[in-house]
Design a protein around this motif. Sequence first.
Motif, PDB file in Angstrom:
ATOM      1  N   SER A 243       0.822  -1.213   0.000  1.00  0.00           N
ATOM      2  CA  SER A 243       0.000   0.000   0.000  1.00  0.00           C
ATOM      3  C   SER A 243       0.850   1.253   0.000  1.00  0.00           C
ATOM      4  CB  SER A 243      -0.923   0.009   1.229  1.00  0.00           C
ATOM      5  OG  SER A 243      -0.159   0.134   2.426  1.00  0.00           O
ATOM      6  N   LEU A 244       0.179   2.369  -0.293  1.00  0.00           N
ATOM      7  CA  LEU A 244       0.814   3.684  -0.270  1.00  0.00           C
ATOM      8  C   LEU A 244      -0.271   4.721  -0.007  1.00  0.00           C
ATOM      9  CD1 LEU A 244       3.727   4.699  -0.708  1.00  0.00           C
ATOM     10  CD2 LEU A 244       3.126   5.173  -3.085  1.00  0.00           C
ATOM     11  N   ASP A 245       0.045   5.707   0.828  1.00  0.00           N
ATOM     12  CA  ASP A 245      -0.892   6.798   1.102  1.00  0.00           C
ATOM     13  C   ASP A 245      -0.777   7.838  -0.006  1.00  0.00           C
ATOM     14  OD1 ASP A 245      -1.714   5.601   3.446  1.00  0.00           O
ATOM     15  OD2 ASP A 245      -0.266   6.679   4.692  1.00  0.00           O
ATOM     16  N   ILE A 246      -1.930   8.137  -0.632  1.00  0.00           N
ATOM     17  CA  ILE A 246      -1.952   9.008  -1.816  1.00  0.00           C
ATOM     18  C   ILE A 246      -3.172   9.914  -1.745  1.00  0.00           C
ATOM     19  CG2 ILE A 246      -2.093   9.067  -4.340  1.00  0.00           C
ATOM     20  CD1 ILE A 246      -0.992   6.088  -4.186  1.00  0.00           C
ATOM     21  N   MET A 247      -2.962  11.226  -1.753  1.00  0.00           N
ATOM     22  CA  MET A 247      -4.041  12.201  -1.855  1.00  0.00           C
ATOM     23  C   MET A 247      -5.103  12.001  -0.774  1.00  0.00           C
ATOM     24  SD  MET A 247      -4.495  12.180  -6.031  1.00  0.00           S
ATOM     25  CE  MET A 247      -3.172  11.483  -7.003  1.00  0.00           C
ATOM     26  N   GLY A 248      -4.688  11.629   0.430  1.00  0.00           N
ATOM     27  CA  GLY A 248      -5.610  11.443   1.527  1.00  0.00           C
ATOM     28  C   GLY A 248      -6.263  10.073   1.574  1.00  0.00           C
ATOM     29  N   TRP A 249      -5.950   9.213   0.624  1.00  0.00           N
ATOM     30  CA  TRP A 249      -6.476   7.853   0.578  1.00  0.00           C
ATOM     31  C   TRP A 249      -5.302   6.884   0.743  1.00  0.00           C
ATOM     32  CZ3 TRP A 249     -11.394   6.648  -2.459  1.00  0.00           C
ATOM     33  CH2 TRP A 249     -12.200   7.784  -2.601  1.00  0.00           C
ATOM     34  N   THR A 250      -5.616   5.610   0.959  1.00  0.00           N
ATOM     35  CA  THR A 250      -4.598   4.561   0.941  1.00  0.00           C
ATOM     36  C   THR A 250      -4.936   3.593  -0.180  1.00  0.00           C
ATOM     37  OG1 THR A 250      -4.259   4.719   3.336  1.00  0.00           O
ATOM     38  CG2 THR A 250      -3.438   2.750   2.238  1.00  0.00           C
ATOM     39  N   GLY A 251      -4.004   3.450  -1.107  1.00  0.00           N
ATOM     40  CA  GLY A 251      -4.187   2.514  -2.208  1.00  0.00           C
ATOM     41  C   GLY A 251      -3.539   1.181  -1.884  1.00  0.00           C
ATOM     42  N   TRP A 252      -4.248   0.092  -2.161  1.00  0.00           N
ATOM     43  CA  TRP A 252      -3.764  -1.263  -1.903  1.00  0.00           C
ATOM     44  C   TRP A 252      -3.719  -2.057  -3.209  1.00  0.00           C
ATOM     45  CZ3 TRP A 252      -2.519  -2.509   3.160  1.00  0.00           C
ATOM     46  CH2 TRP A 252      -3.023  -1.658   4.156  1.00  0.00           C
ATOM     47  N   THR A 253      -2.719  -2.902  -3.350  1.00  0.00           N
ATOM     48  CA  THR A 253      -2.632  -3.752  -4.532  1.00  0.00           C
ATOM     49  C   THR A 253      -1.851  -5.021  -4.216  1.00  0.00           C
ATOM     50  OG1 THR A 253      -2.191  -3.724  -6.923  1.00  0.00           O
ATOM     51  CG2 THR A 253      -0.520  -2.749  -5.495  1.00  0.00           C
ATOM     52  N   ILE A 254      -1.691  -5.853  -5.237  1.00  0.00           N
ATOM     53  CA  ILE A 254      -0.979  -7.131  -5.128  1.00  0.00           C
ATOM     54  C   ILE A 254       0.502  -6.906  -5.442  1.00  0.00           C
ATOM     55  CG2 ILE A 254      -0.812  -9.478  -6.032  1.00  0.00           C
ATOM     56  CD1 ILE A 254      -3.442  -9.099  -4.680  1.00  0.00           C
ATOM     57  N   PRO A 255       1.411  -7.439  -4.613  1.00  0.00           N
ATOM     58  CA  PRO A 255       2.847  -7.294  -4.920  1.00  0.00           C
ATOM     59  C   PRO A 255       3.271  -8.219  -6.047  1.00  0.00           C
ATOM     60  CG  PRO A 255       2.545  -8.692  -2.997  1.00  0.00           C
ATOM     61  CD  PRO A 255       1.166  -8.185  -3.369  1.00  0.00           C
ATOM     62  N   PRO A 256       4.505  -8.082  -6.551  1.00  0.00           N
ATOM     63  CA  PRO A 256       4.984  -8.993  -7.586  1.00  0.00           C
ATOM     64  C   PRO A 256       4.832 -10.444  -7.146  1.00  0.00           C
ATOM     65  CG  PRO A 256       6.480  -7.150  -7.352  1.00  0.00           C
ATOM     66  CD  PRO A 256       5.472  -7.033  -6.248  1.00  0.00           C
ATOM     67  N   ASN A 257       4.405 -11.264  -8.102  1.00  0.00           N
ATOM     68  CA  ASN A 257       4.591 -11.183  -9.529  1.00  0.00           C
ATOM     69  C   ASN A 257       3.598 -10.295 -10.289  1.00  0.00           C
ATOM     70  OD1 ASN A 257       2.750 -13.371  -8.735  1.00  0.00           O
ATOM     71  ND2 ASN A 257       2.790 -14.050 -10.850  1.00  0.00           N
ATOM     72  N   SER A 258       2.767  -9.511  -9.607  1.00  0.00           N
ATOM     73  CA  SER A 258       1.886  -8.534 -10.247  1.00  0.00           C
ATOM     74  C   SER A 258       2.628  -7.216 -10.460  1.00  0.00           C
ATOM     75  CB  SER A 258       0.658  -8.274  -9.376  1.00  0.00           C
ATOM     76  OG  SER A 258      -0.010  -7.090  -9.739  1.00  0.00           O
ATOM     77  N   GLN A 259       2.242  -6.487 -11.522  1.00  0.00           N
ATOM     78  CA  GLN A 259       2.809  -5.167 -11.775  1.00  0.00           C
ATOM     79  C   GLN A 259       2.016  -4.058 -11.071  1.00  0.00           C
ATOM     80  OE1 GLN A 259       2.428  -3.827 -15.860  1.00  0.00           O
ATOM     81  NE2 GLN A 259       0.276  -4.369 -15.970  1.00  0.00           N
ATOM     82  N   GLY A 260       1.112  -4.427 -10.148  1.00  0.00           N
ATOM     83  CA  GLY A 260       0.200  -3.454  -9.552  1.00  0.00           C
ATOM     84  C   GLY A 260       0.867  -2.281  -8.861  1.00  0.00           C
ATOM     85  N   TYR A 261       2.098  -2.463  -8.361  1.00  0.00           N
ATOM     86  CA  TYR A 261       2.759  -1.378  -7.643  1.00  0.00           C
ATOM     87  C   TYR A 261       2.950  -0.136  -8.512  1.00  0.00           C
ATOM     88  CZ  TYR A 261       7.408  -1.576  -9.841  1.00  0.00           C
ATOM     89  OH  TYR A 261       8.453  -1.479 -10.725  1.00  0.00           O
ATOM     90  N   LEU A 262       2.985  -0.328  -9.836  1.00  0.00           N
ATOM     91  CA  LEU A 262       3.192   0.812 -10.728  1.00  0.00           C
ATOM     92  C   LEU A 262       2.077   1.855 -10.586  1.00  0.00           C
ATOM     93  CD1 LEU A 262       4.342  -0.980 -14.016  1.00  0.00           C
ATOM     94  CD2 LEU A 262       5.777   0.204 -12.331  1.00  0.00           C
TER      95      LEU A 262
END
Length: 532
Positions: A243-262
């Motif tokens: 995850s990462l805090d962005i614009m007052g929200w927290t975005g969550w995604t799948i780590p590699p082997n997914s490219q979601g972190y981009l």
Amino acid sequence: MSPGAPTRLEGAALESLGQQAVVTPHYLASQAALETMARGGNAVDAAIAANATLGVVAPDTCGIGGDLFALVHQPGTTVPDALNASGRAGARADSAAVRDAGHTSIPIRSPWSATVPGCVDGWEALAERHARLPLRKSLAPAIEHAIEGFPATPELSASLTRLQPVLAGQDSGAALYPNGDAPQPGELLTRPDLARTLADIGSDGRQAFYTGAIGEKLVTATNGLVQPEDLSRVQADWIQAISLDIMGWTGWTIPPNSQGYLTLAAAWLFEQLDPPHDPNDPLFTHAAIEAYRAVAWERDDFVADAACSPMPPERLLDLSRLRDRLERITMHRRTTWPTPSPTLGGTAYLCVRDATGMGVSLIQSNFHGIGSGIGVGDAGFFLQDRGSSFSLIPGHPNELAPGKRPLHTLSPSLWTRNDALAMLLGTRGGHFQPQTLLQMVTYMLWGEQDAAAAQQLARWTSGEWRDEGTTLSYEPHLAGTVVADLEQLGHEPTPAPGWMAGWGPVSVITGEGNQVVGSADPRVSATAALAE
């Protein structure tokens, strides 16, 4: 809606408001999810129902021969559960053998590209941890459509016409060409072979799919590259979301082997650039393009099987690392970044939120359309070609090897605000997924557009890398003044022929508490947002 927007199928709503919502690429899948919740299921039951239905009515995007990723938010929790149900290369996978056959990359239409399907293991893992209903009840709508029939959409008709030389002569393809030709839009299709397979899965779970007669057919279909011991290994793992805090929200995604972190890394960089808040301002678009390009060039160096990735997942989103990229970006000119090695989609993303506040962000794929195009005997489905994402470079983190997961383009996201579920967001689009999601995030969170308005805004794609930069395509309803200013900033924009279905469909559910809104993408005729 701008000129050239596609005609909607009757009953396919762009936006729907209620206490619970579902958005999928096909109205029959959205209906299946809503009906499943009405029969006592929760968001996970509904997501499985929608996914299985998509595999029946849109086999050119997903199906049980492919892989699955999911993020699940439970009310009262602060961290979503993350599921990696992506399959691994078979025991007899060998990059040297592919090179010795004269290939510099893995051919899509070949057994080498077929990895073990992870979808069914993903369904079983989701059901065991979160579902209210037995799997057979969640699969019931899909089985009914396979038996009773469903109308072919214009997209499916076009796909099957294109794929006829590959599929029509196979047992698993016969039902898709009932009169020897691809169905016309609106023509009724049945898939009794797939119905039988789904019914067996509903009764016996993974055992029905990975062992016995279907398991034997899987081994045969891959020319033995996948062995019974590969199929006995469960392909689904519960992992830690990043995850990462962005614009007052927290975005969550799948780590590699997914490219979601981009998606998250680029959105954070965009925020730090502090562009104008108007999405129609050229500097808004420039900032988004540059933020994406600043991280996208490195993808193939870092996205690989978690056991082989040269960088820990949390390091990919480390702010000190991202600040180094930020220092190189300028709002006055396009930045030059290293040129990555060239890389090689057919995907379905769906999201569901139920009345309790449980939310599911799920993506499932064959990869390139129908995938490898290799049918599994008469079981009614085709194997993915996700193995074509492996590298053949000796020693590369993503080099093809037995038991290894390949680089994955699938990039689901889930967004919280003050620890409460605020948005489910995802799309198809292969390696374009993170930049499409970046645009939606910036339009909504920074540009203060609601989801339906953000769906209507013109999209762009930063494509092929060159030494001096990247190609840039844009939908033609992007304002001419924006295009001219992008050229002045050093970009080389080229108009796409119209609204681009491949840059979506984006599915999004927003809202908190008892009022949620589902928004479907106008670029694909079959998409539907339904709510109650």
